[in-house]
Design a protein around this motif. Sequence first.
Motif, mmCIF file in Angstrom:
data_model
loop_
_atom_site.group_PDB
_atom_site.id
_atom_site.type_symbol
_atom_site.label_atom_id
_atom_site.label_comp_id
_atom_site.label_asym_id
_atom_site.label_seq_id
_atom_site.Cartn_x
_atom_site.Cartn_y
_atom_site.Cartn_z
ATOM 1 N N LYS A 120 7.020 9.144 -1.337
ATOM 2 C CA LYS A 120 7.858 8.779 -0.176
ATOM 3 C C LYS A 120 8.662 7.511 -0.459
ATOM 4 O O LYS A 120 9.829 7.388 -0.084
ATOM 5 C CB LYS A 120 6.922 8.582 1.014
ATOM 6 C CG LYS A 120 7.560 8.159 2.297
ATOM 7 C CD LYS A 120 6.578 8.247 3.467
ATOM 8 C CE LYS A 120 5.405 7.310 3.371
ATOM 9 N NZ LYS A 120 4.565 7.325 4.594
ATOM 10 N N ARG A 178 4.242 13.920 6.199
ATOM 11 C CA ARG A 178 5.350 14.247 7.115
ATOM 12 C C ARG A 178 6.625 14.617 6.354
ATOM 13 O O ARG A 178 7.562 15.132 6.936
ATOM 14 C CB ARG A 178 5.612 13.074 8.067
ATOM 15 C CG ARG A 178 4.587 13.003 9.181
ATOM 16 C CD ARG A 178 4.691 11.729 9.962
ATOM 17 N NE ARG A 178 4.188 10.596 9.219
ATOM 18 C CZ ARG A 178 4.287 9.332 9.613
ATOM 19 N NH1 ARG A 178 4.891 9.054 10.742
ATOM 20 N NH2 ARG A 178 3.787 8.355 8.876
ATOM 21 N N PRO A 212 6.253 -0.196 2.857
ATOM 22 C CA PRO A 212 7.660 0.075 2.527
ATOM 23 C C PRO A 212 8.316 1.098 3.429
ATOM 24 O O PRO A 212 9.541 1.155 3.498
ATOM 25 C CB PRO A 212 7.602 0.606 1.095
ATOM 26 C CG PRO A 212 6.262 0.245 0.588
ATOM 27 C CD PRO A 212 5.352 0.161 1.763
ATOM 28 N N ASP A 213 7.514 1.909 4.151
ATOM 29 C CA ASP A 213 8.199 2.889 5.019
ATOM 30 C C ASP A 213 8.702 2.265 6.324
ATOM 31 O O ASP A 213 9.473 2.887 7.043
ATOM 32 C CB ASP A 213 7.384 4.173 5.256
ATOM 33 C CG ASP A 213 5.911 3.944 5.411
ATOM 34 O OD1 ASP A 213 5.526 2.771 5.553
ATOM 35 O OD2 ASP A 213 5.154 4.930 5.398
ATOM 36 N N GLY A 260 -7.626 5.131 4.254
ATOM 37 C CA GLY A 260 -6.976 4.363 5.308
ATOM 38 C C GLY A 260 -6.307 3.109 4.769
ATOM 39 O O GLY A 260 -6.576 2.672 3.653
ATOM 40 N N PRO A 307 0.852 -1.200 0.000
ATOM 41 C CA PRO A 307 0.000 0.000 0.000
ATOM 42 C C PRO A 307 0.884 1.245 0.000
ATOM 43 O O PRO A 307 1.605 1.496 0.959
ATOM 44 C CB PRO A 307 -0.787 -0.114 1.310
ATOM 45 C CG PRO A 307 -0.449 -1.470 1.863
ATOM 46 C CD PRO A 307 0.875 -1.841 1.317
ATOM 47 N N ALA A 335 -7.710 8.469 -0.100
ATOM 48 C CA ALA A 335 -6.903 7.895 0.984
ATOM 49 C C ALA A 335 -7.803 7.675 2.202
ATOM 50 O O ALA A 335 -7.841 8.477 3.131
ATOM 51 C CB ALA A 335 -5.743 8.824 1.316
ATOM 52 N N GLN A 361 -5.946 3.631 -5.441
ATOM 53 C CA GLN A 361 -6.875 3.971 -4.360
ATOM 54 C C GLN A 361 -7.259 5.441 -4.598
ATOM 55 O O GLN A 361 -6.416 6.327 -4.435
ATOM 56 C CB GLN A 361 -6.196 3.809 -2.991
ATOM 57 C CG GLN A 361 -7.142 4.050 -1.834
ATOM 58 C CD GLN A 361 -6.427 4.149 -0.487
ATOM 59 O OE1 GLN A 361 -5.273 4.546 -0.407
ATOM 60 N NE2 GLN A 361 -7.118 3.806 0.574
ATOM 61 N N GLY A 407 -0.628 6.532 0.397
ATOM 62 C CA GLY A 407 -0.673 7.614 1.394
ATOM 63 C C GLY A 407 -0.025 8.881 0.854
ATOM 64 O O GLY A 407 0.754 8.841 -0.107
ATOM 65 N N MET A 408 -0.338 10.001 1.469
ATOM 66 C CA MET A 408 0.151 11.282 0.944
ATOM 67 C C MET A 408 1.548 11.644 1.451
ATOM 68 O O MET A 408 2.191 12.540 0.919
ATOM 69 C CB MET A 408 -0.842 12.381 1.286
ATOM 70 C CG MET A 408 -2.090 12.284 0.426
ATOM 71 S SD MET A 408 -3.236 13.625 0.701
ATOM 72 C CE MET A 408 -3.970 13.153 2.240
HETATM 73 P P1 UTP Z 1 0.938 6.472 6.927
HETATM 74 O O1 UTP Z 1 0.131 6.444 8.156
HETATM 75 O O2 UTP Z 1 2.409 6.529 7.088
HETATM 76 O O3 UTP Z 1 0.429 7.689 6.035
HETATM 77 O O4 UTP Z 1 0.521 5.209 6.067
HETATM 78 P P2 UTP Z 1 1.156 8.414 4.837
HETATM 79 O O5 UTP Z 1 0.141 9.185 4.087
HETATM 80 O O6 UTP Z 1 1.982 7.460 4.028
HETATM 81 O O7 UTP Z 1 2.179 9.423 5.536
HETATM 82 P P3 UTP Z 1 1.923 10.718 6.463
HETATM 83 O O8 UTP Z 1 1.437 10.200 7.791
HETATM 84 O O9 UTP Z 1 0.935 11.625 5.761
HETATM 85 O O10 UTP Z 1 3.282 11.346 6.537
HETATM 86 C C1 UTP Z 1 1.078 3.931 6.286
HETATM 87 C C2 UTP Z 1 1.104 3.160 4.977
HETATM 88 O O11 UTP Z 1 -0.223 2.989 4.483
HETATM 89 C C3 UTP Z 1 -0.357 3.523 3.185
HETATM 90 C C4 UTP Z 1 0.768 4.535 3.057
HETATM 91 O O12 UTP Z 1 1.128 4.731 1.696
HETATM 92 C C5 UTP Z 1 1.872 3.886 3.872
HETATM 93 O O13 UTP Z 1 2.565 2.894 3.129
HETATM 94 N N1 UTP Z 1 -1.704 4.115 3.059
HETATM 95 C C6 UTP Z 1 -2.243 4.830 4.075
HETATM 96 C C7 UTP Z 1 -2.432 3.927 1.887
HETATM 97 O O14 UTP Z 1 -1.963 3.274 0.924
HETATM 98 N N2 UTP Z 1 -3.691 4.473 1.800
HETATM 99 C C8 UTP Z 1 -4.242 5.187 2.813
HETATM 100 O O15 UTP Z 1 -5.393 5.640 2.670
HETATM 101 C C9 UTP Z 1 -3.490 5.377 3.976
#
Ligand code: UTP
Length: 298
Positions: free
Chosen positions: A28, A18, A133-134, A111, A11, A109, A106, A14-15
């Motif tokens: 990221k 941070r 991956p993070d 979740g 997944p 976003a 997706q 996410g945006m």
């Molecule tokens: P994070 O909670 O780290 O969110 O998501 P994020 O958007 O990547 O980063 P911040 O918090 O805004 O800096 C954890 C993992 O879940 C994925 C993210 O890509 C990451 O790998 N994710 C999260 C999704 O694919 N979709 C979502 O709606 C939320």
Amino acid sequence: MKRKVTKAVFPVAGMGTRFLPATKSVPKEIMTLVDRPLIQYAIDEARAAGIKEFIFVTAKGKSALEDYFDCSPHLESELRKKGKTDLLETLKATNMDSGAIAYIRQQKALGLGHAVWCARRLIGNEPFAVILPDDVIAGETPCLQQMVEAYAETGGNMVAAMEVPHEKTKAYGVLDVQDDMGSMVSVKGMVEKPEPDDAPSNLAVIGRYILTPKVLQNISKAKKGAGGEIQLTDAIAEEIGKEDGGVYGYRFRGQRFDCGSKAGFLQATVAFGLARDDLRDEFSDYLTEMVALQNAAQ
Ligand code: UTP
């Protein structure tokens, strides 16, 4: 039902707020630890665990990620002409077999749980891995490989787990432990992002999972959980105590870096830099000097 795990979901929709402003144009997962993007570490770990199909859940603005796995004939022919065989070898790790990689969008976003659910048709009716991956994990045996081996014994659903400081539970899904068997625990409850006083333990879930398709069905009827997001934790928790499933936490061997946070990313950069034969001496001399300067300034 125990089966071989050959599919993994990544997944990456996410945006990455941070890491703004960098993540305005750079996903990221493309940010690099030394010279490899985070996604490469995740792919290598999946391959070591026997994964054959790689499913990315992406979003708008992530095209650099898709390009990363494309062939680069021009670059390769230039390197070949120059006799740079070592770099050609390095590039090989980024090549994926035809049909082994798939991208699903997706659109919103909503979740992590929702992101995984977006991949349901590609996952089908078999157990699958999820890799965030993070979360980068350094270890002798790659984390997912350890989990796949343990899963072959237990079946059910398995989440990677590690002890975190009590005051940090709010950043994680936290396990309520039924039986502690050492590297493995059976789970009687899971709570997403509990306040320290409400946390059932300090054993936190981090970004590696092996899940049954039942979890996907649970997500489809899931309501929004902590933070207003559709949480993967809630869908996994529904499988607790089920005869054909159950949930286990796996205490992996290795060091996990939270590369979704700035401090974690910097720590990983230092650790991976120091682990490299070609960089260690120069880099550690520099670090020693920096620390001495910092101490002198205090
Ligand atoms: P994070 O909670 O780290 O969110 O998501 P994020 O958007 O990547 O980063 P911040 O918090 O805004 O800096 C954890 C993992 O879940 C994925 C993210 O890509 C990451 O790998 N994710 C999260 C999704 O694919 N979709 C979502 O709606 C939320």
